[in-house]
Design an enzyme around this catalytic site. Structure first.
Site, PDB file in Angstrom:
ATOM      1  CD  GLU A 309      -3.131  -0.708   2.383  1.00 66.12           C
ATOM      2  OE1 GLU A 309      -2.319   0.154   2.977  1.00 66.12           O
ATOM      3  OE2 GLU A 309      -3.448  -1.769   2.756  1.00 66.12           O
ATOM      4  N   GLY A 310       2.221   1.299  -0.085  1.00 68.29           N
ATOM      5  CA  GLY A 310       3.019   2.134  -0.268  1.00 68.29           C
ATOM      6  C   GLY A 310       3.136   2.398   1.797  1.00 68.29           C
TER       7      GLY A 310
END
Length: 341
Positions: A309-310
């Site tokens: 997801e970062g």
């Protein structure tokens, strides 16, 4: 973009344009290093924080870089290889998680808020998964280029730093296949549990990677062709975003294994295509550390994260901000009236 990379009608045309990408500003970096040597601390005492400040200076082209705008992009895609039973969660979760990102309810939303990054999510044809790479190519050349354009277009030209992440059920299998096809070794060297595959799930994942690598032997080592063979759209979008960032001298914080495997596609194209990228962290996914070693990237953090997801890049942004706060805010020996060495 300052450099016109897209649209490119073929991989060959895109490769030909990469030589025009801007490089590191050595003069700005030298000036930043000179400032570090004058700050009220023993030389080198802030360790990698000093190196990060100089890195930022060289890519932003100024001796005293600042982060006024931090952009975080999460790209989402679905994958045909899920037909091989490699994923413990159904592909509908990709759509559901995109909605969660947009509603502000995911981990990366909280981490971006804490680190001061503006987060956007871009869903890439979730209703049309890529092809099953065990049966044929995941994408055509045109589909890869189209996804790269979407990634490039999503980049804010005025950003001072770009954080990249992804979401896509089945994409840890894609990442392991990319790494195997790019760097060799066995599927077992690169495959990990992803979102929590059990023993049987791991067996199916490894079998799928082995079948795909055997089918696509002809493209091994050729980054863009490997990307087309194995997918997915979010990985292609990450590549496009990295190139757009480079064209605009925007440093990039990479996230975990899946994001780094996507970036690795560009490393095979030459020209230090990832020189403006920092590894935000090393994840608990087994292949990530090995991949970072191949890319000669030392991660800023090691927190046993494996969410994607970062999220790791978002946490690492705090380290970069700390490096620049010290670099820009500290007094020099002369300013503080402190005797130097």
């Amino acid at each position: 973009m300052d450099v016109s990379l897209f649209p490119a009608v073929s991989f060959a045309e895109l490769r030909g344009r990469l030589a025009a990408l801007p490089g590191f500003d050595a003069m700005a970096a030298t000036a930043a290093r000179g400032r570090q040597e004058q700050l009220t601390k023993p030389p080198g005492s802030l360790g990698r924080l000093e190196d990060v400040a100089v890195f930022m200076a060289g890519w932003r082209g100024t001796a005293r870089p600042e982060i006024n705008t931090a952009q975080a992009l999460v790209f989402a895609g679905n994958h045909g290889v899920c037909a091989q039973g490699v994923n413990p969660y159904p592909q509908e979760v990709t759509v559901q998680m995109v909605a969660n990102f947009e509603a502000g309810g995911a981990a990366v939303n909280q981490l971006c808020r804490a680190s001061g990054a503006a987060l956007s999510v871009l869903a890439l044809a979730l209703d049309r998964p890529t092809g099953d790479f065990t049966q044929g190519p995941a994408m055509s050349e045109a589909e890869v280029l189209a996804a790269m354009v979407q990634g490039a277009d999503a980049v804010d030209k005025n950003a001072d730093i770009l954080l990249l992440g992804e979401m896509g059920i089945g994409n840890s299998t894609v990442a392991a296949a990319l790494a195997t096809a790019l760097f060799g070794g066995n599927a077992t060297d690169w495959a990990g549990p992803g979102t929590g595959a059990d023993k049987d799930g791991m067996s199916r994942k490894i079998q799928a990677i082995e079948a795909g690598v055997a089918l696509h032997q002809a493209v091994r080592g050729d980054g863009l062709a490997v990307l087309a063979a194995f997918g997915g759209r979010e990985q292609a979008a990450i590549c496009g975003a990295i190139l757009a960032a480079r064209a605009n001298r925007i440093p990039v914080l990479l996230d975990g294994f899946i994001c780094t495997a996507a970036a690795a596609v560009l490393e095979t194209l030459g020209g230090d295509a990832l020189a403006h990228c920092l590894a935000g962290h090393v994840s608990a996914e087994p292949g990530h550390r090995r991949l970072l070693e191949r890319l000669e990237k030392t991660p800023l953090l090691a927190l046993e994260m494996r969410l994607g997801e970062g999220s790791g890049a978002a946490v690492a942004l705090g380290v970069v901000r700390a490096a620049l706060a010290a670099h820009n805010g500290m007094s020099t020996f002369t300013e503080a009236g402190v005797s130097g060495a």
